[in-house]
Design a protein around this motif. Structure first.
Motif, mmCIF file in Angstrom:
data_model
loop_
_atom_site.group_PDB
_atom_site.id
_atom_site.type_symbol
_atom_site.label_atom_id
_atom_site.label_comp_id
_atom_site.label_asym_id
_atom_site.label_seq_id
_atom_site.Cartn_x
_atom_site.Cartn_y
_atom_site.Cartn_z
ATOM 1 N N ARG A 26 0.815 -1.214 0.000
ATOM 2 C CA ARG A 26 0.000 0.000 0.000
ATOM 3 C C ARG A 26 0.852 1.269 0.000
ATOM 4 N N ALA A 27 2.096 1.147 0.450
ATOM 5 C CA ALA A 27 3.013 2.304 0.449
ATOM 6 C C ALA A 27 3.833 2.395 -0.829
ATOM 7 N N VAL A 84 7.106 -1.073 13.605
ATOM 8 C CA VAL A 84 7.736 0.149 13.104
ATOM 9 C C VAL A 84 8.009 -0.063 11.631
ATOM 10 N N ILE A 85 7.594 0.885 10.810
ATOM 11 C CA ILE A 85 7.877 0.815 9.376
ATOM 12 C C ILE A 85 8.465 2.140 8.925
ATOM 13 N N LEU A 86 9.523 2.045 8.104
ATOM 14 C CA LEU A 86 10.156 3.209 7.493
ATOM 15 C C LEU A 86 10.137 3.007 5.993
ATOM 16 N N HIS A 133 4.175 6.223 -0.210
ATOM 17 C CA HIS A 133 2.966 6.839 0.338
ATOM 18 C C HIS A 133 2.598 6.081 1.605
ATOM 19 N N LEU A 134 3.393 6.280 2.659
ATOM 20 C CA LEU A 134 3.284 5.451 3.852
ATOM 21 C C LEU A 134 1.950 5.607 4.569
ATOM 22 N N VAL A 178 -0.753 2.947 6.906
ATOM 23 C CA VAL A 178 -1.396 3.191 8.195
ATOM 24 C C VAL A 178 -2.906 3.029 8.057
ATOM 25 N N GLU A 179 -3.449 3.597 6.998
ATOM 26 C CA GLU A 179 -4.889 3.493 6.765
ATOM 27 C C GLU A 179 -5.307 2.036 6.587
ATOM 28 N N TYR A 180 -4.501 1.249 5.888
ATOM 29 C CA TYR A 180 -4.788 -0.175 5.702
ATOM 30 C C TYR A 180 -4.799 -0.903 7.044
ATOM 31 N N PHE A 181 -3.822 -0.629 7.906
ATOM 32 C CA PHE A 181 -3.781 -1.278 9.215
ATOM 33 C C PHE A 181 -5.031 -0.945 10.018
#
Length: 318
Positions: A36-37, A68-70, A76-77, A81-84
């Protein structure tokens, strides 16, 4: 060849102690979250405390109660977040932070920090801050409102314009992971850690390292005109900074810490006196976290020549 090394970062801690992000969530979920990112998973290592994924753009770490994700480049991180949130539910999130560093070429990104927090505000009541000066190095931070139970420590050391020697080392097309490990002195930085690393084509290097619940990740964008190295960890990077700075010799770097109450004493003890502080920021967040940000530069005493452009070539600056 330009690549945006500056990263976006998310940390999420969940509420449910009986639910494990390692045991109760499949790898397919994390594959989709990363997708998704606009990134993908390249490899994985794990122990009983943590899974560490190297991504096509940076890294993802998953523990039983948090992740934690970088992501770097043109990612488009906020979509991850929206998916989670959509898949796991907003009610499971106890703690959330979303960070964006200043980018070399922010106009080339798919969104800005303001766009991203508009998405997050649809689901989460939060606060937003900027650490550092707008016309210099800075970090934007959005965090979920409300106290949280865990005061975890974390550290970021972000180095800009590494030395010519370091840059040339990383752009050598024949360099091996063993040579890079020796150059970075990973045996001193990470004794007894499980290590996973990757050399990118044509340039770039990533390493994830885990030991019990401790992690450290390094991402190198070596191109001379936009070189950038990020080091992020829950190990005290301020104490490790003398070795890191000796190897990379950057012209400037940032330090960011969460919940390091000895930050002021540590930078006084460990930061090389050649570097001069440009920004020093301390903020107690409403969720209970204490955050420090410091930007350092190496003063330049000699003149250099201006950068000349070939107007027939495509340049991100023009």
């Amino acid at each position: 060849m330009f690549f945006e090394g500056s990263e976006k970062k998310v940390e999420v801690i969940i509420k449910n102690a009986s639910f494990s992000l390692i045991d109760n969530v499949t790898d397919e979920f994390w594959v989709e979250l990363v997708k998704r990112a606009n990134a993908k998973i390249l490899s994985c290592i794990q122990n009983k405390y943590c899974k560490a994924f190297i991504l096509s753009e940076s890294s993802l770490f998953v523990w039983h109660d948090r992740f934690v994700i970088l992501t770097c480049g043109v990612t488009h991180l906020v979509n991850s977040v929206e998916y989670f949130i959509q898949e796991q539910g907003i009610e499971c999130i106890e703690y959330l932070t979303y960070q964006r560093k200043n980018e070399y070429y922010s106009h080339a990104q798919l969104s800005c920090f303001g766009d991203d927090i508009k998405v997050l505000n649809k689901y989460i009541k939060g606060n937003a801050l900027r650490f550092g000066e707008m016309d210099s190095h800075h970090t934007f931070l959005f965090y979920k409102q409300g106290e949280h139970r865990v005061q975890n420590k974390s550290y970021e050391l972000l180095a800009y314009h590494i030395s010519e020697q370091a840059s040339e080392k990383f752009i050598n097309p024949n360099i091996t992971v063993q040579e890079i490990r020796r150059f970075l002195q990973l045996d001193k930085l990470l004794p007894d850690f499980l290590i996973d690393d990757h050399i990118f084509d044509p340039y770039g290097y990533s390493v994830n390292a885990i030991k019990d619940d401790k992690y450290l990740t390094i991402h190198v964008t070596p191109q001379a005109e936009s070189s950038y190295v990020s080091v992020e960890s829950n190990i005290n990077l301020i104490k490790l900074s003398p070795l890191i700075l000796k190897v990379l010799k950057p012209k400037s770097f940032d330090l960011l810490s969460f919940n390091e109450v000895e930050f002021k004493a540590l930078i006084k003890q460990y930061i090389n006196r050649q570097y001069v502080s440009k920004s020093l920021v301390e903020q107690q967040l409403k969720n209970g976290c204490n955050v420090h940000f410091a930007n350092y530069v190496l003063p330049q005493h000699n003149f250099i020549t201006a950068t000349v452009f070939d107007l027939l070539e495509d340049h991100n600056e023009l």
